[in-house]
Design a protein around this motif. Structure first.
Motif, PDB file in Angstrom:
ATOM      1  N   GLU B 114      90.821 -42.118  97.305  1.00 43.96           N
ATOM      2  CA  GLU B 114      89.448 -42.534  96.991  1.00 43.96           C
ATOM      3  C   GLU B 114      88.983 -41.958  95.661  1.00 43.96           C
ATOM      4  N   ALA B 115      89.313 -40.697  95.415  1.00 39.90           N
ATOM      5  CA  ALA B 115      88.910 -40.071  94.153  1.00 39.90           C
ATOM      6  C   ALA B 115      89.564 -40.778  92.970  1.00 39.90           C
ATOM      7  N   SER B 116      90.813 -41.186  93.141  1.00 39.06           N
ATOM      8  CA  SER B 116      91.538 -41.869  92.074  1.00 39.06           C
ATOM      9  C   SER B 116      90.841 -43.172  91.692  1.00 39.06           C
ATOM     10  N   THR B 117      90.495 -43.961  92.684  1.00 43.23           N
ATOM     11  CA  THR B 117      89.823 -45.236  92.428  1.00 43.23           C
ATOM     12  C   THR B 117      88.478 -45.002  91.733  1.00 43.23           C
ATOM     13  N   TYR B 118      87.769 -44.004  92.221  1.00 35.69           N
ATOM     14  CA  TYR B 118      86.475 -43.648  91.631  1.00 35.69           C
ATOM     15  C   TYR B 118      86.641 -43.282  90.147  1.00 35.69           C
ATOM     16  N   LEU B 119      87.624 -42.438  89.852  1.00 37.11           N
ATOM     17  CA  LEU B 119      87.853 -42.004  88.474  1.00 37.11           C
ATOM     18  C   LEU B 119      88.232 -43.171  87.575  1.00 37.11           C
ATOM     19  N   VAL B 120      89.185 -43.985  88.023  1.00 37.67           N
ATOM     20  CA  VAL B 120      89.664 -45.082  87.170  1.00 37.67           C
ATOM     21  C   VAL B 120      88.516 -46.044  86.863  1.00 37.67           C
ATOM     22  N   ASN B 121      87.732 -46.374  87.881  1.00 39.01           N
ATOM     23  CA  ASN B 121      86.604 -47.286  87.650  1.00 39.01           C
ATOM     24  C   ASN B 121      85.615 -46.700  86.639  1.00 39.01           C
ATOM     25  N   ARG B 122      85.261 -45.440  86.818  1.00 36.25           N
ATOM     26  CA  ARG B 122      84.292 -44.842  85.899  1.00 36.25           C
ATOM     27  C   ARG B 122      84.869 -44.702  84.487  1.00 36.25           C
ATOM     28  N   ILE B 123      86.149 -44.358  84.381  1.00 32.61           N
ATOM     29  CA  ILE B 123      86.779 -44.239  83.051  1.00 32.61           C
ATOM     30  C   ILE B 123      86.701 -45.566  82.307  1.00 32.61           C
ATOM     31  N   LYS B 124      87.067 -46.650  82.986  1.00 32.10           N
ATOM     32  CA  LYS B 124      87.078 -47.964  82.319  1.00 32.10           C
ATOM     33  C   LYS B 124      85.674 -48.384  81.882  1.00 32.10           C
ATOM     34  N   GLU B 125      84.670 -48.013  82.687  1.00 30.99           N
ATOM     35  CA  GLU B 125      83.314 -48.480  82.400  1.00 30.99           C
ATOM     36  C   GLU B 125      82.538 -47.583  81.449  1.00 30.99           C
ATOM     37  N   GLU B 126      82.797 -46.286  81.491  1.00 34.32           N
ATOM     38  CA  GLU B 126      81.845 -45.361  80.865  1.00 34.32           C
ATOM     39  C   GLU B 126      82.371 -44.553  79.693  1.00 34.32           C
ATOM     40  N   VAL B 127      83.666 -44.587  79.450  1.00 29.65           N
ATOM     41  CA  VAL B 127      84.190 -43.708  78.406  1.00 29.65           C
ATOM     42  C   VAL B 127      84.354 -44.493  77.098  1.00 29.65           C
ATOM     43  N   PRO B 128      83.803 -43.936  75.994  1.00 24.82           N
ATOM     44  CA  PRO B 128      83.842 -44.649  74.718  1.00 24.82           C
ATOM     45  C   PRO B 128      85.234 -44.651  74.080  1.00 24.82           C
ATOM     46  N   VAL B 129      86.055 -45.562  74.581  1.00 26.50           N
ATOM     47  CA  VAL B 129      87.408 -45.774  74.063  1.00 26.50           C
ATOM     48  C   VAL B 129      87.529 -47.275  73.789  1.00 26.50           C
ATOM     49  N   TRP B 130      88.208 -47.603  72.693  1.00 32.92           N
ATOM     50  CA  TRP B 130      88.385 -49.018  72.347  1.00 32.92           C
ATOM     51  C   TRP B 130      89.851 -49.306  72.089  1.00 32.92           C
ATOM     52  N   GLY B 131      90.286 -50.461  72.609  1.00 38.26           N
ATOM     53  CA  GLY B 131      91.669 -50.883  72.396  1.00 38.26           C
ATOM     54  C   GLY B 131      91.715 -52.117  71.515  1.00 38.26           C
ATOM     55  N   LYS B 132      92.595 -52.079  70.537  1.00 44.17           N
ATOM     56  CA  LYS B 132      92.812 -53.225  69.663  1.00 44.17           C
ATOM     57  C   LYS B 132      94.146 -53.812  70.068  1.00 44.17           C
ATOM     58  N   GLU B 133      94.137 -55.057  70.542  1.00 44.34           N
ATOM     59  CA  GLU B 133      95.386 -55.684  70.980  1.00 44.34           C
ATOM     60  C   GLU B 133      96.083 -56.270  69.757  1.00 44.34           C
ATOM     61  N   VAL B 134      97.243 -55.718  69.455  1.00 46.85           N
ATOM     62  CA  VAL B 134      97.952 -56.074  68.232  1.00 46.85           C
ATOM     63  C   VAL B 134      99.060 -57.080  68.570  1.00 46.85           C
ATOM     64  N   PHE B 135      99.155 -58.152  67.745  1.00 46.11           N
ATOM     65  CA  PHE B 135     100.183 -59.175  67.950  1.00 46.11           C
ATOM     66  C   PHE B 135     101.379 -58.924  67.032  1.00 46.11           C
ATOM     67  N   GLU B 136     102.443 -59.699  67.283  1.00 48.45           N
ATOM     68  CA  GLU B 136     103.674 -59.557  66.485  1.00 48.45           C
ATOM     69  C   GLU B 136     103.438 -59.709  64.986  1.00 48.45           C
ATOM     70  N   ASP B 137     102.534 -60.614  64.619  1.00 43.79           N
ATOM     71  CA  ASP B 137     102.290 -60.854  63.184  1.00 43.79           C
ATOM     72  C   ASP B 137     101.268 -59.864  62.593  1.00 43.79           C
ATOM     73  N   GLU B 138     100.984 -58.793  63.338  1.00 44.33           N
ATOM     74  CA  GLU B 138     100.071 -57.720  62.929  1.00 44.33           C
ATOM     75  C   GLU B 138      98.602 -58.109  62.941  1.00 44.33           C
ATOM     76  N   SER B 139      98.296 -59.352  63.319  1.00 45.16           N
ATOM     77  CA  SER B 139      96.892 -59.686  63.574  1.00 45.16           C
ATOM     78  C   SER B 139      96.484 -59.026  64.888  1.00 45.16           C
ATOM     79  N   TYR B 140      95.197 -59.026  65.209  1.00 48.74           N
ATOM     80  CA  TYR B 140      94.746 -58.336  66.424  1.00 48.74           C
ATOM     81  C   TYR B 140      93.433 -58.910  66.932  1.00 48.74           C
TER      82      TYR B 140
END
Lengths: 77, 146, 146, 77
Positions: B114-140
């Motif tokens: 239960e704690a794991s699910t709680y942590l993962v949900n809060r991490i995804k929603e509340e932590v200021p992290v950004w992912g840039k999805e990069v493609f083969e041709d280096e566009s994103y």
């Protein structure tokens, strides 16, 4: 009165720089209005603001040396 | 209860050996009966016909560390857990590699899970992290959490 | 969906390195977005003033393998999972060592986590495995799952 | 008609052996009654029965070469 502005992710691509200082701004809404004049593309962006690392929900008064961050939707994990 | 702060961000992918080391460190904590581990792995999503080859993570690190700590404290208060560790990648993580490692341990399995699910949900929603999805041709594109 | 049968029972403790190898094998499965791992660790419970130093596991292996398979098939039918692995120790596992390893992988985290909980609950309730809790003086009691 | 009996865990400590054959038994209840005469301590044990690796809930007819297992409460994991 000087405050620091930090921007991240997609917003950094609009502003071109990651951090800078400005002065004469008294609230987060005033800041948002000023930034959208300087960077019109910001009007199309969804973002949240944090003052001194705390997310704010409503217009917030700014004080000397506050740090305001513009945060696009999070996508960690 | 182990509550010491630690650095969450790891440069690049989180390796299976790092995970094995973390598990091994818990063998001396013999009151633990169950561990739950959640691992986020970078998917080869296809977006507008182009395949993701990596995610480039960035963060507002000072705020994120503070938020991770707040989430950890809330989980310790809410669940009977003995140990809790969170690691998140920063920088480039290729598809098939691991970018998030959430590790919870408790006397009985229910609390760790239960704690794991709680942590993962809060991490995804509340932590200021950004992912840039990069493609083969280096566009994103900037990643959107669903 | 990977559905091939495999042997569940492992002689002695499940090592962190074995777990790392299992994780590493999934880096080529780039449609996976989330893994959930549950690990059961032998606790140093105190029973009537004596401390458990190990659990000695035995099983009705033919029936257990059949049951593990039935539970796996049911989980594949119920949840959108890409991969699923279950390992259980047989023989002596000391306190602090790992005796159960349940590994589920899916495109999105929710399914892997739900499937893991489903598997662990069914394994504890339905699989003919018995643990003998051994004390320092070599006396023992038969373990009861709560 | 011969059937095989398998016992596990704590029950194996009562019977002393893990597996044996008996004949002339037509149902699981008849088998249970016979076993408790042979091993009186079984009366105190909670256990389930499996016929050919399938748990049974009610009295079940036994056929030639069936395997009946006596299973104390499980404690895996």
């Amino acid at each position: 009165m000087e405050i620091t502005i930090l921007v991240f992710g997609q917003i950094k691509e609009i502003t071109g720089i990651a951090a800078w200082q400005i002065s004469g701004i008294k609230s987060t809404e005033e800041l948002a209005a000023k930034l959208v004049m300087q960077f019109p593309e910001l009007a199309l962006m969804k973002y949240a603001m944090a003052v001194n690392k705390i997310l704010i929900q409503t217009d917030t008064e700014l004080n000397e040396n506050d740090t305001v961050a513009l945060l696009p939707p999070f996508s960690g994990g | 209860m182990e509550k010491k702060k630690h650095t969450v961000f790891i440069s690049g992918a989180i390796t299976p050996i790092f995970i094995a080391d973390s598990i091994a460190k818990h063998s001396s904590k013999t009151s633990i009966g169950g561990h739950n581990i959640f691992l986020g792995q970078v998917r080869n999503d296809v977006i507008d016909g182009k395949m993701v080859v990596a995610i480039d993570y960035s963060a507002y690190e000072e705020m994120a560390e503070q938020k991770f700590n707040e989430i950890r404290e809330a989980a310790f208060a809410k669940y009977e857990i003995i140990c809790m560790h969170i690691y998140h990648s920063i920088g480039i993580v290729k598809t098939g590699e691991i970018s998030l490692f959430v590790f919870t341990s408790s006397a009985h399995r229910k609390e760790a899970i239960e704690a794991s699910t709680y942590l993962v949900n809060r991490i995804k929603e509340e932590v200021p992290v950004w992912g840039k999805e990069v493609f083969e041709d280096e566009s994103y594109v900037w990643k959107k959490n669903t």
